[in-house]
Design a protein around this motif. Sequence first.
Motif, PDB file in Angstrom:
ATOM      1  N   ASP A 139      40.453  90.168  55.135  1.00  0.00           N
ATOM      2  CA  ASP A 139      41.397  89.910  54.228  1.00  0.00           C
ATOM      3  C   ASP A 139      42.451  88.810  54.696  1.00  0.00           C
ATOM      4  OD1 ASP A 139      44.711  91.382  53.777  1.00  0.00           O
ATOM      5  OD2 ASP A 139      43.227  90.496  52.153  1.00  0.00           O
ATOM      6  N   ALA A 140      42.369  88.512  56.108  1.00  0.00           N
ATOM      7  CA  ALA A 140      43.036  87.318  56.974  1.00  0.00           C
ATOM      8  C   ALA A 140      42.167  86.254  56.354  1.00  0.00           C
ATOM      9  CB  ALA A 140      43.225  87.751  58.360  1.00  0.00           C
ATOM     10  N   ASP A 141      40.811  86.145  56.539  1.00  0.00           N
ATOM     11  CA  ASP A 141      39.721  85.121  56.091  1.00  0.00           C
ATOM     12  C   ASP A 141      40.155  84.894  54.698  1.00  0.00           C
ATOM     13  OD1 ASP A 141      38.950  85.058  58.591  1.00  0.00           O
ATOM     14  OD2 ASP A 141      36.935  85.918  58.176  1.00  0.00           O
ATOM     15  N   PHE A 142      40.346  85.728  53.866  1.00  0.00           N
ATOM     16  CA  PHE A 142      40.351  85.670  52.312  1.00  0.00           C
ATOM     17  C   PHE A 142      41.726  84.589  52.042  1.00  0.00           C
ATOM     18  CE2 PHE A 142      39.205  86.407  48.202  1.00  0.00           C
ATOM     19  CZ  PHE A 142      40.309  86.402  47.374  1.00  0.00           C
ATOM     20  N   ARG A 143      42.696  85.266  53.176  1.00  0.00           N
ATOM     21  CA  ARG A 143      44.064  84.486  52.766  1.00  0.00           C
ATOM     22  C   ARG A 143      43.982  82.971  53.476  1.00  0.00           C
ATOM     23  NH1 ARG A 143      45.935  89.354  54.502  1.00  0.00           N
ATOM     24  NH2 ARG A 143      46.465  88.521  56.635  1.00  0.00           N
ATOM     25  N   ARG A 144      43.251  82.732  54.603  1.00  0.00           N
ATOM     26  CA  ARG A 144      43.108  81.549  54.970  1.00  0.00           C
ATOM     27  C   ARG A 144      42.441  80.531  53.977  1.00  0.00           C
ATOM     28  NH1 ARG A 144      42.514  84.052  60.545  1.00  0.00           N
ATOM     29  NH2 ARG A 144      40.341  83.858  60.102  1.00  0.00           N
ATOM     30  N   ILE A 145      41.398  81.151  53.475  1.00  0.00           N
ATOM     31  CA  ILE A 145      40.518  80.468  52.683  1.00  0.00           C
ATOM     32  C   ILE A 145      41.250  79.842  51.374  1.00  0.00           C
ATOM     33  CG2 ILE A 145      38.449  80.483  51.061  1.00  0.00           C
ATOM     34  CD1 ILE A 145      36.909  81.797  53.493  1.00  0.00           C
ATOM     35  N   THR A 146      42.142  80.896  50.837  1.00  0.00           N
ATOM     36  CA  THR A 146      42.901  80.537  49.693  1.00  0.00           C
ATOM     37  C   THR A 146      43.800  79.472  50.038  1.00  0.00           C
ATOM     38  OG1 THR A 146      42.733  82.874  48.986  1.00  0.00           O
ATOM     39  CG2 THR A 146      44.437  81.647  48.123  1.00  0.00           C
ATOM     40  N   HIS A 147      44.415  79.218  51.166  1.00  0.00           N
ATOM     41  CA  HIS A 147      45.286  78.461  51.470  1.00  0.00           C
ATOM     42  C   HIS A 147      44.516  76.945  51.794  1.00  0.00           C
ATOM     43  CE1 HIS A 147      48.108  75.964  54.540  1.00  0.00           C
ATOM     44  NE2 HIS A 147      48.705  76.472  53.281  1.00  0.00           N
ATOM     45  N   LYS A 149      41.624  76.258  50.135  1.00  0.00           N
ATOM     46  CA  LYS A 149      41.329  75.973  49.005  1.00  0.00           C
ATOM     47  C   LYS A 149      42.258  75.026  48.074  1.00  0.00           C
ATOM     48  CE  LYS A 149      39.454  77.600  44.585  1.00  0.00           C
ATOM     49  NZ  LYS A 149      39.483  79.013  43.786  1.00  0.00           N
ATOM     50  N   GLU A 150      43.642  75.677  48.451  1.00  0.00           N
ATOM     51  CA  GLU A 150      44.676  75.130  47.446  1.00  0.00           C
ATOM     52  C   GLU A 150      44.946  73.685  48.171  1.00  0.00           C
ATOM     53  OE1 GLU A 150      45.106  77.574  44.758  1.00  0.00           O
ATOM     54  OE2 GLU A 150      46.671  75.924  44.960  1.00  0.00           O
ATOM     55  N   VAL A 151      44.811  73.610  49.504  1.00  0.00           N
ATOM     56  CA  VAL A 151      45.117  72.218  50.272  1.00  0.00           C
ATOM     57  C   VAL A 151      44.096  71.299  49.905  1.00  0.00           C
ATOM     58  CG1 VAL A 151      45.045  71.048  52.526  1.00  0.00           C
ATOM     59  CG2 VAL A 151      46.265  73.200  52.268  1.00  0.00           C
ATOM     60  N   VAL A 152      42.564  71.805  49.694  1.00  0.00           N
ATOM     61  CA  VAL A 152      41.595  70.812  49.198  1.00  0.00           C
ATOM     62  C   VAL A 152      41.702  70.262  47.596  1.00  0.00           C
ATOM     63  CG1 VAL A 152      39.074  70.779  48.648  1.00  0.00           C
ATOM     64  CG2 VAL A 152      40.129  71.844  50.785  1.00  0.00           C
ATOM     65  N   LYS A 153      42.259  71.204  47.030  1.00  0.00           N
ATOM     66  CA  LYS A 153      42.455  71.081  45.454  1.00  0.00           C
ATOM     67  C   LYS A 153      43.596  70.066  45.363  1.00  0.00           C
ATOM     68  CE  LYS A 153      43.925  73.660  41.256  1.00  0.00           C
ATOM     69  NZ  LYS A 153      44.368  74.851  40.759  1.00  0.00           N
ATOM     70  N   ARG A 154      45.034  70.162  46.172  1.00  0.00           N
ATOM     71  CA  ARG A 154      45.819  69.064  46.026  1.00  0.00           C
ATOM     72  C   ARG A 154      45.335  67.843  46.762  1.00  0.00           C
ATOM     73  NH1 ARG A 154      49.163  73.354  48.363  1.00  0.00           N
ATOM     74  NH2 ARG A 154      49.238  72.238  50.322  1.00  0.00           N
ATOM     75  N   LEU A 155      44.556  67.702  47.825  1.00  0.00           N
ATOM     76  CA  LEU A 155      44.224  66.679  48.170  1.00  0.00           C
ATOM     77  C   LEU A 155      43.069  65.993  47.164  1.00  0.00           C
ATOM     78  CD1 LEU A 155      43.698  64.597  50.834  1.00  0.00           C
ATOM     79  CD2 LEU A 155      41.775  66.336  51.324  1.00  0.00           C
ATOM     80  N   ARG A 156      42.278  66.758  46.491  1.00  0.00           N
ATOM     81  CA  ARG A 156      41.365  66.134  45.431  1.00  0.00           C
ATOM     82  C   ARG A 156      42.107  65.469  44.401  1.00  0.00           C
ATOM     83  NH1 ARG A 156      37.827  69.514  41.064  1.00  0.00           N
ATOM     84  NH2 ARG A 156      36.705  67.561  40.486  1.00  0.00           N
ATOM     85  N   ALA A 157      43.451  66.232  44.069  1.00  0.00           N
ATOM     86  CA  ALA A 157      44.049  65.815  42.891  1.00  0.00           C
ATOM     87  C   ALA A 157      44.609  64.267  43.311  1.00  0.00           C
ATOM     88  CB  ALA A 157      45.214  66.801  42.595  1.00  0.00           C
ATOM     89  N   ARG A 158      45.060  64.132  44.500  1.00  0.00           N
ATOM     90  CA  ARG A 158      45.792  63.054  45.127  1.00  0.00           C
ATOM     91  C   ARG A 158      44.589  61.875  45.127  1.00  0.00           C
ATOM     92  NH1 ARG A 158      48.255  65.049  50.502  1.00  0.00           N
ATOM     93  NH2 ARG A 158      47.215  63.046  51.281  1.00  0.00           N
ATOM     94  N   VAL A 159      43.232  62.352  45.513  1.00  0.00           N
ATOM     95  CA  VAL A 159      42.372  61.378  45.660  1.00  0.00           C
ATOM     96  C   VAL A 159      41.940  60.799  44.319  1.00  0.00           C
ATOM     97  CG1 VAL A 159      39.717  61.218  46.122  1.00  0.00           C
ATOM     98  CG2 VAL A 159      41.268  62.106  47.827  1.00  0.00           C
ATOM     99  N   ASP A 160      41.707  61.793  43.180  1.00  0.00           N
ATOM    100  CA  ASP A 160      41.531  61.674  41.857  1.00  0.00           C
ATOM    101  C   ASP A 160      42.544  60.339  41.235  1.00  0.00           C
ATOM    102  OD1 ASP A 160      40.145  64.534  40.607  1.00  0.00           O
ATOM    103  OD2 ASP A 160      39.124  62.894  41.927  1.00  0.00           O
ATOM    104  N   ALA A 161      43.774  60.680  41.575  1.00  0.00           N
ATOM    105  CA  ALA A 161      45.085  59.744  41.271  1.00  0.00           C
ATOM    106  C   ALA A 161      44.959  58.535  41.829  1.00  0.00           C
ATOM    107  CB  ALA A 161      46.302  60.522  41.444  1.00  0.00           C
ATOM    108  N   THR A 162      44.412  58.514  43.029  1.00  0.00           N
ATOM    109  CA  THR A 162      44.362  57.084  43.692  1.00  0.00           C
ATOM    110  C   THR A 162      43.178  56.481  43.142  1.00  0.00           C
ATOM    111  OG1 THR A 162      45.364  58.004  45.873  1.00  0.00           O
ATOM    112  CG2 THR A 162      43.903  56.115  45.947  1.00  0.00           C
ATOM    113  N   ASP A 163      42.009  57.061  42.888  1.00  0.00           N
ATOM    114  CA  ASP A 163      41.042  56.541  42.230  1.00  0.00           C
ATOM    115  C   ASP A 163      41.214  55.944  40.944  1.00  0.00           C
ATOM    116  OD1 ASP A 163      38.111  58.765  43.588  1.00  0.00           O
ATOM    117  OD2 ASP A 163      39.126  56.727  44.459  1.00  0.00           O
ATOM    118  N   GLY A 164      42.008  56.834  40.198  1.00  0.00           N
ATOM    119  CA  GLY A 164      42.241  56.459  38.973  1.00  0.00           C
ATOM    120  C   GLY A 164      43.247  55.068  38.789  1.00  0.00           C
TER     121      GLY A 164
END
Length: 184
Positions: A139-147, A149-164
């Motif tokens: 459960d702790a691993d699941f919560r950490r991976i969820t966090h 994943k959210e950080v990676v998702k935000r990072l990906r959005a920033r990279v996509d915006a920069t690439d755009g």
Amino acid sequence: MSASQSVRSVADTELGLTQGEIQLLRRQQEVMAQRSHQGGNADRGRAPSRHSQPSSRAASAASSTGPPNRVILDPRHLQALQTHLDNVMRQISTRINELEEATERSVNSSSDRHGRTSRDADAEIERMHRIMADIDRLDADFRRITHIKEVVKRLRARVDATDGRMERATPSHQSQAARDRHRR
């Protein structure tokens, strides 16, 4: 310019993750790289979905050749990492469900054998403690991976915006250079 110099990345310590989450992210990136080198699919034998096709092998290979303890700022790599983390979360969820069912069976089994010796009861209690500890850890691993994943998702959005922004800026720069040449 060498391949390692052209790889854009960010230190994993700059992602706002806890030390445990950083270690988990590093382990998962190593798993991706190992699967890439072994020619394996991160989906463990499942047919690739249309969401996981964007060269996850190439992105994984990039992570293994990129700077250590960094996250590659490549949309394909981030997509592959996000897909991998989704798979890990699915595996953890499945294991939690299995352990919860085992717990329920153990409780039912214990109540059915009410009359048995205290030694048998102690063994079942110890088993329950191990199962509960496994559930807590997962459960702790699941919560950490969820966090993560959210950080990676935000990072990906920033990279996509920069690439755009870079793609939009490049044609206008080329258009201005063409106009300048035309005026000469």
